[in-house]
Design an enzyme around this catalytic site. Structure first.
Site, short mmCIF file in Angstrom:
data_model
loop_
_atom_site.label_atom_id
_atom_site.label_comp_id
_atom_site.label_asym_id
_atom_site.label_seq_id
_atom_site.Cartn_x
_atom_site.Cartn_y
_atom_site.Cartn_z
CB SER A 53 -0.86 -0.01 1.27
OG SER A 53 -1.44 1.25 1.48
CE1 TYR A 96 -4.72 -2.08 4.63
CE2 TYR A 96 -3.52 -0.04 4.17
CZ TYR A 96 -4.19 -1.17 3.73
OH TYR A 96 -4.30 -1.40 2.38
N1 LIG Z 1 -8.57 -0.84 -2.63
C1 LIG Z 1 -7.54 -0.06 -2.50
O1 LIG Z 1 -7.59 1.13 -2.83
C2 LIG Z 1 -6.23 -0.61 -1.95
C3 LIG Z 1 -5.12 0.25 -1.89
C4 LIG Z 1 -3.92 -0.23 -1.39
C5 LIG Z 1 -3.82 -1.56 -0.97
N2 LIG Z 1 -4.92 -2.37 -1.01
C6 LIG Z 1 -4.74 -3.76 -0.59
O2 LIG Z 1 -5.28 -4.64 -1.57
C7 LIG Z 1 -5.73 -5.84 -0.98
C8 LIG Z 1 -7.16 -6.13 -1.40
O3 LIG Z 1 -7.96 -5.09 -0.89
P1 LIG Z 1 -9.41 -4.73 -1.49
O4 LIG Z 1 -9.43 -3.28 -1.68
O5 LIG Z 1 -9.77 -5.64 -2.58
O6 LIG Z 1 -10.29 -5.02 -0.17
P2 LIG Z 1 -11.67 -5.78 0.04
O7 LIG Z 1 -12.58 -5.52 -1.08
O8 LIG Z 1 -12.06 -5.43 1.42
O9 LIG Z 1 -11.24 -7.30 -0.03
C9 LIG Z 1 -10.43 -7.85 0.97
C10 LIG Z 1 -10.42 -9.35 0.81
O10 LIG Z 1 -9.68 -9.90 1.90
C11 LIG Z 1 -10.47 -10.89 2.51
N3 LIG Z 1 -10.21 -11.00 3.94
C12 LIG Z 1 -10.31 -10.04 4.88
N4 LIG Z 1 -10.05 -10.54 6.09
C13 LIG Z 1 -9.78 -11.86 5.91
C14 LIG Z 1 -9.47 -12.93 6.78
N5 LIG Z 1 -9.43 -12.76 8.11
N6 LIG Z 1 -9.26 -14.16 6.26
C15 LIG Z 1 -9.35 -14.37 4.93
N7 LIG Z 1 -9.66 -13.40 4.05
C16 LIG Z 1 -9.88 -12.16 4.54
C17 LIG Z 1 -11.91 -10.45 2.29
O11 LIG Z 1 -12.80 -11.52 2.47
P3 LIG Z 1 -14.37 -11.27 2.73
O12 LIG Z 1 -14.89 -10.67 1.46
O13 LIG Z 1 -14.87 -12.61 3.01
O14 LIG Z 1 -14.45 -10.31 3.87
C18 LIG Z 1 -11.82 -9.95 0.86
O15 LIG Z 1 -11.92 -11.02 -0.05
C19 LIG Z 1 -5.54 -5.65 0.54
O16 LIG Z 1 -4.35 -6.27 0.94
C20 LIG Z 1 -5.44 -4.16 0.69
O17 LIG Z 1 -4.73 -3.80 1.83
C21 LIG Z 1 -6.12 -1.93 -1.50
#
Ligand SMILES: NC(=O)c1ccc[n+]([C@@H]2O[C@H](COP(=O)([O-])OP(=O)(O)OC[C@H]3O[C@@H](n4cnc5c(N)ncnc54)[C@H](OP(=O)(O)O)[C@@H]3O)[C@@H](O)[C@H]2O)c1
Length: 253
Positions: A156, A169
């Site tokens: 991130s 985070y």
């Molecule tokens: N979106 C952004 O702008 C952004 C920016 C920088 C970094 N990131 C990183 O990108 C990655 C994906 O994020 P996203 O934006 O796609 O978030 P998201 O839509 O919230 O998806 C997160 C995923 O992680 C799973 N998860 C959460 N807690 C878990 C646990 N205890 N055990 C197993 N699975 C778990 C969730 O499962 P459930 O659906 O079942 O809850 C979901 O499939 C993350 O590492 C995040 O930090 C995102």
């Protein structure tokens, strides 16, 4: 900045590869699983909500991709035994692992550090860094058994520069970068396993909406739009790149 947003992934890029995606049921992980399957990979869909994983499974089947596997696991409560059982199952089923995308993530709370709840801090560290570390340890023999394995750790912007109120985070993502660098250095002499980090950048998902509730999501790239760098890193075109920090999209103006 290292970014491959203009990369055009051929439709057979990942043919014959076995790739595990954590958090594959939603957001970026879901898009990555679908994009990899569309390029010929056999997907292991890991996550905590089975209904979401089943939906992705059905989408892959409906589009004619290789039959995926579902691996339900909550990283928050997962034990070393869970990771070793998982490695045993994958060993019996596939004998190797060609890609591991550590994508599952927990935001925790954006709040002044003085008010940060220690239990929440531990939860975030468990899901974002401790779980991935021990999962990686258990799966390393399978990655080493691959001719060409790629480990991708999701980072991130706040894992590269600290920012007020981002608490656990941000710390977990800094740790992710540090762990990736040390591991990549250890793997360097092998030549067949590489590890890199990838910052998705601002992307239209549930996590982003939680972090920035007032933001207009239509101004953000979708998970599908940031897939080129994911595919490049998971496929053979990134061979020789190890221990590096990548960005899935250029920084916003
Ligand atoms: N979106 C952004 O702008 C952004 C920016 C920088 C970094 N990131 C990183 O990108 C990655 C994906 O994020 P996203 O934006 O796609 O978030 P998201 O839509 O919230 O998806 C997160 C995923 O992680 C799973 N998860 C959460 N807690 C878990 C646990 N205890 N055990 C197993 N699975 C778990 C969730 O499962 P459930 O659906 O079942 O809850 C979901 O499939 C993350 O590492 C995040 O930090 C995102």
């Amino acid at each position: 900045m290292r970014c491959k947003i203009d990369y055009q992934a051929p439709s057979d890029l990942l043919e014959g590869r076995v790739i595990l995606v954590t958090g594959a049921g939603d957001g970026i992980g879901r898009a990555a699983a679908l994009a990899c399957a569309a390029r010929g990979a056999t997907l292991i869909l890991l996550g905590r909500t089975i209904a979401k994983l089943e939906k992705v499974y059905d989408e892959i089947e409906a589009s004619g991709g290789p039959q995926p596997a579902i691996f339900p696991l909550n990283l928050e409560g997962a034990t070393l035994k869970d990771y070793h059982d998982m490695a045993e199952t994958l060993e019996a089923e596939f004998g190797r692992l060609d890609g591991l995308l550590h994508n599952a993530g927990l935001l925790g709370r954006i709040t002044p550090f003085e008010q940060y709840n220690p239990e929440l801090w531990d939860q975030v560290m468990q899901v974002n860094i401790n779980g991935p570390i021990w999962m990686t340890q258990a799966l390393l023999p399978l990655l080493k058994a691959s001719e060409d394995a790629s480990l991708v750790f999701t980072s991130s912007s706040v894992g590269r520069q600290g920012r007020a109120y981002w608490g656990a985070y941000s710390v977990s993502k800094f740790a992710t970068e540090g762990f990736m660098e040390g591991l990549a250095d250890e793997l360097e002499h092998l030549g067949n396993v590489r590890a890199n980090s990838l910052n998705p950048g601002a992307t239209r998902t549930r996590m982003r909406k939680t972090a920035y509730p007032a933001e207009d999501p239509s101004l953000l790239r979708t998970p599908e739009e940031i897939m080129p760098t994911y595919l490049w890193l998971l496929g053979p075109d990134s061979q020789g790149h190890n221990g590096l920090a990548f960005d899935a999209q250029p920084p916003r103006e």
